[in-house]
Scaffold this active site. Structure first.
Site, PDB file in Angstrom:
ATOM      1  CG  ASP A 133     -40.858  20.055   5.149  1.00 50.42           C
ATOM      2  OD1 ASP A 133     -41.463  20.543   6.111  1.00 50.42           O
ATOM      3  OD2 ASP A 133     -39.662  20.324   4.894  1.00 50.42           O
ATOM      4  CG  ASP A 194     -35.915  23.263  10.303  1.00 50.65           C
ATOM      5  OD1 ASP A 194     -36.981  22.639  10.506  1.00 50.65           O
ATOM      6  OD2 ASP A 194     -35.468  23.509   9.169  1.00 50.65           O
TER       7      ASP A 194
HETATM    8  C1  GAL Z   1     -37.781  22.126   6.674  1.00 43.74           C
HETATM    9  C2  GAL Z   1     -37.606  20.871   7.506  1.00 43.74           C
HETATM   10  C3  GAL Z   1     -36.138  20.509   7.499  1.00 43.74           C
HETATM   11  C4  GAL Z   1     -35.684  20.293   6.070  1.00 43.74           C
HETATM   12  C5  GAL Z   1     -35.980  21.523   5.227  1.00 43.74           C
HETATM   13  C6  GAL Z   1     -35.695  21.271   3.771  1.00 43.74           C
HETATM   14  O1  GAL Z   1     -39.130  22.461   6.644  1.00 43.74           O
HETATM   15  O2  GAL Z   1     -38.068  21.098   8.809  1.00 43.74           O
HETATM   16  O3  GAL Z   1     -35.915  19.357   8.275  1.00 43.74           O
HETATM   17  O4  GAL Z   1     -36.348  19.165   5.540  1.00 43.74           O
HETATM   18  O5  GAL Z   1     -37.338  21.899   5.349  1.00 43.74           O
HETATM   19  O6  GAL Z   1     -35.980  22.365   2.963  1.00 43.74           O
END
Ligand code: GAL
Length: 373
Positions: A133, A194
Site C-alpha cells: 500500500d 477504494d
Molecule cells: C487502502 C487500500 C485498501 C485497503 C486499506 C487498508 O489504502 O486501498 O484496499 O488495503 O488501505 O487500510
C-alpha cells in the site's frame, strides 16, 4: 527476468482469490482466515480457480521490534508460517499486506526503508502474494517523499532476491499512473481509489479502469479493486454486472465477502465457470467498450480461440431495455456468428449481422461469439 514479465510464470492470467478488507477491515483473526480458506474449497471456488487467501491491513503491531514487523499474537496466535502451512495443505496460497510508507493506512507499522527485510520475512513465512500500500509515504511522515516507481522497484528487487515466487500487488490507487511504469515492476496495480459496496462506486471505478485497457497483459494487470459481490449494498443483478464487467476487463478476481456465510445466489455469481473463463483467458487482453449510446453499452474482449470474442451487453439505465450489437461494431462484416450465453451456459444459435437482447436495469448479458467457418 524480473517480476511482472510473463516469464516469471506468475499471474500469466489475472490472479484470483479473496481479500479480508472489503468485508472485515480490522476484524480479522486466524480463525477467520482458516475458515475462509476452508470455505474457498467447500464452496467450489477453489475448483473454478480461486487461489490466494489474502490478509489485508491490521495483522501487524503498531511498532516494530528489533527492526522486524511483528504479528498481533492476540489475533494470530499460531503465527503466519503455520497459517501458510494450513492454507497450503488445502491447495491454496497465502497473501499478506504491508505499506511502503511509515505506517499502514490503519496506522500499523509500515515497511518504510525495510522492503528487503520484510520481503525476507514474508518469504520465511512461505507467503505467496504481497500487497504493498501507499499511505504515509510522503512528508512529514517520511524524511523525503517516496517516489512510487522507485519504492515499488525496491519491492520488486527485494521479492526477487528472496528467491520465492510471490505475486506483487501494487496499491498506490493509480496516483502516479502505474500502468505507465509498473509493467516490469508488479503483477497488478490498483488503478483507482477504494471501491465501495454501491453501484455508483462500481461505475466510477469501471469508467476509470476501462480506458486503461492497452496497458494490461499476461503478467501485468490493471486492478480496479476487489469485488464487493455478496456484501449487501447492491442488488443481485448489479453484482452479476459488477462481476461480468470485472471479468471482461481481465481484472484480478479477489472476492471481498464472507465466504463462510454467503448465499447460494452469491456463490453462483462468484463461481460462474464460463464467466470466469472470460477473465482467465490466456490471450490476456483487457476487453473494452466498443459502443456507448446513452446508457446502453457493448463491451468486447478477444479470446485465445481464433475467431472468438466475449461480448457484454450492458444496461446502465434505470429501466429494462433492448441492447443490440452488430458484428460491424466489432469491425466484422458479412459474418455469421455462433452465440452462447455464458451465464445460462446455453447455446443460442447462429446470428447474422448481430445480436440483441432485452436487458434488465443495471443488468448484463454476457455472450461468447464464435465465427462460423
Ligand atoms: C487502502 C487500500 C485498501 C485497503 C486499506 C487498508 O489504502 O486501498 O484496499 O488495503 O488501505 O487500510
Amino acid at each position: 527476468m524480473g517480476l511482472g514479465s510473463v516469464s516469471d510464470g506468475l499471474a500469466a492470467v489475472p490472479p484470483m482469490g479473496w481479500n479480508s478488507w472489503n468485508r472485515f477491515q480490522s476484524r480479522i483473526n486466524e480463525r477467520l482466515l482458516k475458515e475462509t480458506a476452508e470455505a474457498m474449497v467447500s464452496s467450489g471456488m477453489a475448483r473454478v480457480g480461486y487461489e490466494y487467501v489474502v490478509i489485508d491491513d491490521c495483522w501487524q503491531t503498531r511498532r516494530r521490534k528489533d527492526g522486524n514487523l511483528r504479528i498481533r499474537r492476540d489475533i494470530f496466535p499460531g503465527g503466519m508460517r503455520a497459517l501458510a502451512d494450513y492454507v497450503h495443505s488445502l491447495g491454496l496460497k497465502l497473501g499478506i499486506y504491508t505499506c511502503a510508507g511509515r505506517w499502514t493506512c490503519q496506522r500499523y507499522a509500515g515497511s518504510y526503508k525495510k522492503a528487503e527485510r520484510d520481503a525476507e520475512l514474508f518469504a520465511e513465512w512461505n507467503i505467496d502474494f504481497v500487497k504493498v500500500d501507499w499511505c504515509f509515504s510522503q512528508r512529514p511522515f517520511v524524511l523525503e517523499d517516496l517516489d512510487a516507481p522507485a519504492a515499488y522497484a525496491q519491492w520488486r528487487d527485494a521479492v526477487v532476491r528472496t528467491g520465492r515466487p510471490m505475486v506483487l500487488s501494487i496499491c498506490e490507487w493509480g496516483k502516479t499512473k502505474p500502468w505507465e511504469w509498473a509493467t516490469t515492476v508488479g503483477h497488478m496495480w490498483r488503478t483507482t481509489g477504494d471501491i465501495r459496496d454501491n453501484w455508483k462506486s462500481a461505475m466510477k471505478i469501471l469508467d476509470a479502469n476501462a480506458v486503461l485497457w492497452p496497458h494490461a497483459g499476461p503478467g501485468h494487470w490493471n486492478d480496479p479493486d476487489m469485488l464487493e459481490v455478496g456484501n449487501g449494498g447492491m442488488t443481485e443483478e448489479e453484482y452479476r454486472s459488477h462481476f461480468s464487467l470485472w471479468a471482461i476487463m481481465a481484472a484480478p478476481l479477489m472476492a471481498g465477502n464472507d465466504l463462510r456465510t454467503m448465499s447460494d445466489p452469491v456463490r453462483r455469481i462468484l463461481t460462474a465457470p464460463e464467466v470466469i473463463a472470460v477473465d482467465q483467458d490466456t490471450l490476456g487482453v483487457q476487453g473494452r467498450r466498443i459502443v456507448r449510446s446513452g446508457d446502453r453499452e457493448v463491451w468486447c474482449k478477444p479470446l485465445s480461440d481464433t475467431g472468438t470474442w466475449a461480448v457484454l451487453l450492458f444496461n446502465r439505465g434505470d429501466r429494462a431495455q433492448e441492447i443490440a450489437v452488430s458484428w460491424s461494431d466489432m469491425g466484422l462484416d458479412d459474418i455469421e456468428f455462433f452465440v452462447r450465453d455464458l451465464w445460462l451456459q446455453e447455446d443460442l444459435g447462429n446470428f447474422y449481422e448481430g445480436y440483441a437482447a432485452f436487458i434488465p436495469r443495471h443488468g448484463v448479458e454476457l455472450i461468447r461469439v464464435r465465427q462460423k467457418i
